[in-house]
Scaffold this motif. Structure first.
Motif, PDB file in Angstrom:
ATOM      1  N   VAL A  62      14.661  -1.893  25.425  1.00 60.69           N
ATOM      2  CA  VAL A  62      13.562  -0.659  25.526  1.00 60.69           C
ATOM      3  C   VAL A  62      12.501  -1.052  26.470  1.00 60.69           C
ATOM      4  N   GLN A  63      12.290   0.137  26.984  1.00 60.50           N
ATOM      5  CA  GLN A  63      10.832  -0.117  27.749  1.00 60.50           C
ATOM      6  C   GLN A  63       9.856   0.805  27.092  1.00 60.50           C
ATOM      7  N   LEU A  64       8.471   0.205  27.218  1.00 63.81           N
ATOM      8  CA  LEU A  64       7.492   0.890  26.521  1.00 63.81           C
ATOM      9  C   LEU A  64       6.325   1.128  27.502  1.00 63.81           C
ATOM     10  N   GLN A  65       5.860   2.401  27.352  1.00 63.70           N
ATOM     11  CA  GLN A  65       4.481   2.796  28.257  1.00 63.70           C
ATOM     12  C   GLN A  65       3.381   3.253  27.196  1.00 63.70           C
ATOM     13  N   ALA A  66       2.381   2.454  27.354  1.00 57.47           N
ATOM     14  CA  ALA A  66       1.220   2.856  26.598  1.00 57.47           C
ATOM     15  C   ALA A  66       0.261   3.596  27.408  1.00 57.47           C
ATOM     16  N   SER A  67      -0.248   4.444  26.670  1.00 61.60           N
ATOM     17  CA  SER A  67      -1.390   5.544  27.357  1.00 61.60           C
ATOM     18  C   SER A  67      -2.518   5.828  26.346  1.00 61.60           C
ATOM     19  N   GLY A  68      -3.612   6.628  26.951  1.00 66.77           N
ATOM     20  CA  GLY A  68      -4.700   7.097  25.849  1.00 66.77           C
ATOM     21  C   GLY A  68      -5.639   6.189  25.937  1.00 66.77           C
ATOM     22  N   GLY A  69      -5.724   5.210  26.658  1.00 73.72           N
ATOM     23  CA  GLY A  69      -7.208   4.455  26.715  1.00 73.72           C
ATOM     24  C   GLY A  69      -7.997   5.182  27.443  1.00 73.72           C
ATOM     25  N   GLY A  70      -9.464   4.740  27.223  1.00 74.67           N
ATOM     26  CA  GLY A  70     -10.481   5.367  28.002  1.00 74.67           C
ATOM     27  C   GLY A  70     -11.802   4.435  27.341  1.00 74.67           C
ATOM     28  N   LEU A  71     -12.964   5.195  27.824  1.00 73.70           N
ATOM     29  CA  LEU A  71     -14.221   4.779  27.411  1.00 73.70           C
ATOM     30  C   LEU A  71     -14.863   5.841  26.499  1.00 73.70           C
ATOM     31  N   VAL A  72     -15.268   5.438  25.261  1.00 70.58           N
ATOM     32  CA  VAL A  72     -15.741   6.113  24.554  1.00 70.58           C
ATOM     33  C   VAL A  72     -17.040   5.447  23.639  1.00 70.58           C
ATOM     34  N   GLN A  73     -17.825   6.451  23.207  1.00 69.54           N
ATOM     35  CA  GLN A  73     -19.213   5.764  22.523  1.00 69.54           C
ATOM     36  C   GLN A  73     -18.777   5.487  21.201  1.00 69.54           C
ATOM     37  N   ALA A  74     -19.684   4.378  20.733  1.00 72.12           N
ATOM     38  CA  ALA A  74     -19.398   3.819  19.417  1.00 72.12           C
ATOM     39  C   ALA A  74     -19.272   5.103  18.369  1.00 72.12           C
ATOM     40  N   GLY A  75     -18.434   5.141  17.213  1.00 67.26           N
ATOM     41  CA  GLY A  75     -18.359   6.472  16.440  1.00 67.26           C
ATOM     42  C   GLY A  75     -17.185   7.359  16.917  1.00 67.26           C
ATOM     43  N   GLY A  76     -16.833   7.204  18.205  1.00 65.00           N
ATOM     44  CA  GLY A  76     -16.040   8.247  18.583  1.00 65.00           C
ATOM     45  C   GLY A  76     -14.513   7.966  18.197  1.00 65.00           C
ATOM     46  N   SER A  77     -13.487   8.726  18.859  1.00 67.05           N
ATOM     47  CA  SER A  77     -12.389   8.647  18.502  1.00 67.05           C
ATOM     48  C   SER A  77     -11.494   8.612  19.666  1.00 67.05           C
ATOM     49  N   LEU A  78     -10.233   7.787  19.707  1.00 70.26           N
ATOM     50  CA  LEU A  78      -9.083   7.705  20.770  1.00 70.26           C
ATOM     51  C   LEU A  78      -7.747   8.023  20.077  1.00 70.26           C
ATOM     52  N   ARG A  79      -6.953   8.444  20.845  1.00 71.34           N
ATOM     53  CA  ARG A  79      -5.434   8.353  20.325  1.00 71.34           C
ATOM     54  C   ARG A  79      -4.558   7.678  21.240  1.00 71.34           C
ATOM     55  N   LEU A  80      -4.048   6.420  21.038  1.00 73.32           N
ATOM     56  CA  LEU A  80      -3.253   5.959  21.882  1.00 73.32           C
ATOM     57  C   LEU A  80      -1.865   6.308  21.494  1.00 73.32           C
ATOM     58  N   SER A  81      -0.779   6.470  22.812  1.00 73.59           N
ATOM     59  CA  SER A  81       0.524   6.776  22.457  1.00 73.59           C
ATOM     60  C   SER A  81       1.499   5.738  23.140  1.00 73.59           C
ATOM     61  N   CYS A  82       2.474   5.457  22.592  1.00 70.53           N
ATOM     62  CA  CYS A  82       3.307   4.578  23.289  1.00 70.53           C
ATOM     63  C   CYS A  82       4.559   5.353  23.425  1.00 70.53           C
ATOM     64  N   ALA A  83       5.186   5.513  24.410  1.00 72.41           N
ATOM     65  CA  ALA A  83       6.486   6.206  24.827  1.00 72.41           C
ATOM     66  C   ALA A  83       7.588   5.194  25.089  1.00 72.41           C
ATOM     67  N   ALA A  84       8.722   5.187  24.395  1.00 74.74           N
ATOM     68  CA  ALA A  84       9.798   4.229  24.475  1.00 74.74           C
ATOM     69  C   ALA A  84      10.812   4.743  25.302  1.00 74.74           C
ATOM     70  N   SER A  85      11.624   4.139  26.235  1.00 74.68           N
ATOM     71  CA  SER A  85      12.887   4.646  26.872  1.00 74.68           C
ATOM     72  C   SER A  85      13.859   4.172  26.052  1.00 74.68           C
ATOM     73  N   GLY A  86      15.271   4.529  26.459  1.00 80.19           N
ATOM     74  CA  GLY A  86      16.386   3.859  25.703  1.00 80.19           C
ATOM     75  C   GLY A  86      16.750   4.645  24.513  1.00 80.19           C
ATOM     76  N   ARG A  87      17.956   4.209  24.010  1.00 83.30           N
ATOM     77  CA  ARG A  87      18.391   4.861  22.782  1.00 83.30           C
ATOM     78  C   ARG A  87      17.942   3.960  21.606  1.00 83.30           C
ATOM     79  N   SER A  88      18.186   4.569  20.222  1.00 79.28           N
ATOM     80  CA  SER A  88      18.091   3.813  19.240  1.00 79.28           C
ATOM     81  C   SER A  88      16.730   3.557  18.715  1.00 79.28           C
ATOM     82  N   PHE A  89      15.749   4.241  19.245  1.00 86.73           N
ATOM     83  CA  PHE A  89      14.424   4.210  19.222  1.00 86.73           C
ATOM     84  C   PHE A  89      14.052   3.760  17.394  1.00 86.73           C
TER      85      PHE A  89
END
Length: 125
Positions: free
Chosen positions: A1-28
């Motif tokens: 399986v190959q994994l691709q993470a995304s969603g990072g960035g710069l945020v101020q303290a107290g803020g929010s972020l949502r990271l995603s990780c997309a997987a390729s291949g079968r049987s995730f």
């Protein structure tokens, strides 16, 4: 399986972020998934883990109550919702996967077979 993470960035303290990780291949849905992070000059550390079914989750004490891990097996993706971010959350975040027969969670770096490339999260004070 190959994994691709995304969603990072710069945020101020107290803020929010949502990271995603997309997987390729079968049987995730047969993979236990986890998030780890590595700050400059520090070792990679466990953040959160989720079982194959998504029924069981586990968190590091440092993020408990602020971060939420989830997965969508139909979309072959795992997510990390990060709220009330602190400067000490600044790190490169990695998703990881390991095929398992049991519906359980893994918390050790050595247990995971596959790793994404990482996404930078920077929290300013």
């Amino acid at each position: 399986v190959q994994l691709q993470a995304s969603g990072g960035g710069l945020v101020q303290a107290g803020g929010s972020l949502r990271l995603s990780c997309a997987a390729s291949g079968r049987s995730f849905s047969t993979y236990a998934m986890g998030w780890f992070r590595q700050a400059p000059g520090k070792e990679r550390e466990f953040v959160a883990a989720i079982s194959r079914s998504g029924f069981t989750m586990y968190y590091a004490d440092s993020v408990k109550g602020r971060f939420t891990i989830s997965r969508d097996n139909a979309e072959r993706a795992v997510y990390l919702q990060m709220n009330i971010l602190k400067p000490e959350d600044t790190a490169v975040y990695y998703c990881a996967a390991c095929p398992l027969l049991k519906d359980t969670i893994l918390t050790s770096i050595r247990q995971y077979e596959y790793w994404g490339q990482g996404t930078q999260v920077t929290v300013s004070s």
